[in-house]
Design a protein around this motif. Structure first.
Motif, mmCIF file in Angstrom:
data_model
loop_
_atom_site.group_PDB
_atom_site.id
_atom_site.type_symbol
_atom_site.label_atom_id
_atom_site.label_comp_id
_atom_site.label_asym_id
_atom_site.label_seq_id
_atom_site.Cartn_x
_atom_site.Cartn_y
_atom_site.Cartn_z
ATOM 1 N N GLU A 1 -0.080 21.343 -50.799
ATOM 2 C CA GLU A 1 1.394 21.340 -51.289
ATOM 3 C C GLU A 1 1.414 20.446 -52.752
ATOM 4 O O GLU A 1 1.985 20.643 -53.608
ATOM 5 C CB GLU A 1 2.464 20.975 -50.380
ATOM 6 N N MET A 2 0.417 19.231 -52.422
ATOM 7 C CA MET A 2 0.700 18.413 -53.258
ATOM 8 C C MET A 2 -0.160 18.872 -54.714
ATOM 9 O O MET A 2 0.214 18.478 -55.845
ATOM 10 C CB MET A 2 -0.054 17.066 -53.074
ATOM 11 N N SER A 3 -1.060 19.542 -54.534
ATOM 12 C CA SER A 3 -1.938 20.086 -55.685
ATOM 13 C C SER A 3 -1.185 21.229 -56.314
ATOM 14 O O SER A 3 -1.095 21.052 -57.552
ATOM 15 C CB SER A 3 -3.301 21.054 -54.810
ATOM 16 N N TYR A 4 -0.368 21.915 -55.713
ATOM 17 C CA TYR A 4 0.428 23.007 -56.557
ATOM 18 C C TYR A 4 1.667 22.225 -57.143
ATOM 19 O O TYR A 4 2.256 22.783 -58.435
ATOM 20 C CB TYR A 4 1.096 24.121 -55.700
ATOM 21 N N ILE A 5 2.286 21.288 -56.922
ATOM 22 C CA ILE A 5 3.176 20.321 -57.335
ATOM 23 C C ILE A 5 2.724 20.153 -58.636
ATOM 24 O O ILE A 5 3.393 19.965 -59.546
ATOM 25 C CB ILE A 5 3.754 19.375 -56.441
ATOM 26 N N VAL A 6 1.494 19.236 -58.644
ATOM 27 C CA VAL A 6 1.005 18.582 -59.863
ATOM 28 C C VAL A 6 0.646 19.697 -60.851
ATOM 29 O O VAL A 6 0.801 19.416 -62.143
ATOM 30 C CB VAL A 6 -0.396 17.680 -59.555
ATOM 31 N N LEU B 1 8.031 13.268 -61.470
ATOM 32 C CA LEU B 1 7.234 12.895 -62.452
ATOM 33 C C LEU B 1 6.530 14.063 -63.065
ATOM 34 O O LEU B 1 6.628 15.228 -62.823
ATOM 35 C CB LEU B 1 6.185 12.002 -61.740
ATOM 36 N N SER B 2 6.126 13.687 -64.405
ATOM 37 C CA SER B 2 5.500 14.751 -65.299
ATOM 38 C C SER B 2 4.305 14.060 -66.113
ATOM 39 O O SER B 2 4.559 12.619 -66.177
ATOM 40 C CB SER B 2 6.543 15.485 -66.164
ATOM 41 N N GLY B 3 3.623 14.742 -66.821
ATOM 42 C CA GLY B 3 2.709 14.134 -67.596
ATOM 43 C C GLY B 3 1.613 13.226 -66.929
ATOM 44 O O GLY B 3 1.174 13.368 -65.976
#
Length: 207
Positions: free
Chosen positions: A58-63, A140-142
């Motif tokens: 899940e974390m990987s697909y979010i980032v 968050l982004s970037g």
């Protein structure tokens, strides 16, 4: 950096090949390896690591949706694919052993750590992010998303290594033991890579 990430991608591909071989192996020699009981370390590790891996996916697909950086996106994809496949193996073994995928026991009971205080807020096992941290990652982004993801995943991998080493001490089914060893080696390599990526972004793993 791209050379390092490319190496991880190759490692992930090798792991997927190993996953297929291990699944075939357990189907062929499950009788000689023995069928573990519901309260065994083998079953406990399979259940708990499946949950642990799911959060990493899940974390990987979010980032991947929060950054345009190709190195981070490629690493996240590799982690997601590797851990999703390993999770499928763990759940498949529980099916093969005719054991339940959930237990009334507290997480980590199979390691003798069932009475360990949980971090709470959705963090059930060592290294797992809290629900609050997962929501923050989504916000968050970037570069901020990249750094926070690398910090969360480093802690996540350290917790996963701790669990896999517990399986190396306690598991008796040979194919599961070999998978645990693959997890330890692969996640240690990724921790080293993520430390380099954090340094490049002027950050470091959280203490």
């Amino acid at each position: 950096m791209r050379q390092h990430v490319g190496w991880i991608a190759g490692t992930a591909a090798a792991v997927l090949v190993a996953v297929g071989a291990l699944t075939y192996s357990v189907a062929q020699d499950g009788e000689t390896s023995g069928t573990p009981g519901a309260d065994s370390a083998d079953a406990g590790f399979a259940r708990d690591m499946a949950v642990h891996h799911q959060q990493a996916v899940e974390m990987s697909y979010i980032v991947r949706d929060r950054t345009e950086d190709e190195d981070v996106r490629r690493l996240a994809y590799d982690i997601a694919q590797t851990q999703a496949n390993q999770r499928g193996m763990l759940l498949g073994w529980l099916d093969l052993w005719k054991l339940p995928k959930v237990s009334s026991d507290a997480p980590m009971t199979w390691m003798g750590m069932g009475d360990m205080p949980s971090a709470g807020d959705g963090s059930l096992m060592p290294g797992m992010a809290t629900n609050t941290e997962m929501k923050k990652l989504e916000s968050l982004s970037g570069k901020q998303a990249e750094v926070f993801f690398l910090q969360l995943m480093t802690a996540h991998h350290k917790g996963g290594i701790h669990m896999a080493e517990g399986c190396l001490d306690k598991c008796v089914v040979d194919v599961e033991f070999r998978l645990a060893r693959t997890m330890v080696n692969g996640q240690r390599s990724e921790i080293d890579l993520m430390a380099d990526m954090l340094r490049e972004r002027g950050a470091k793993p959280r203490s």
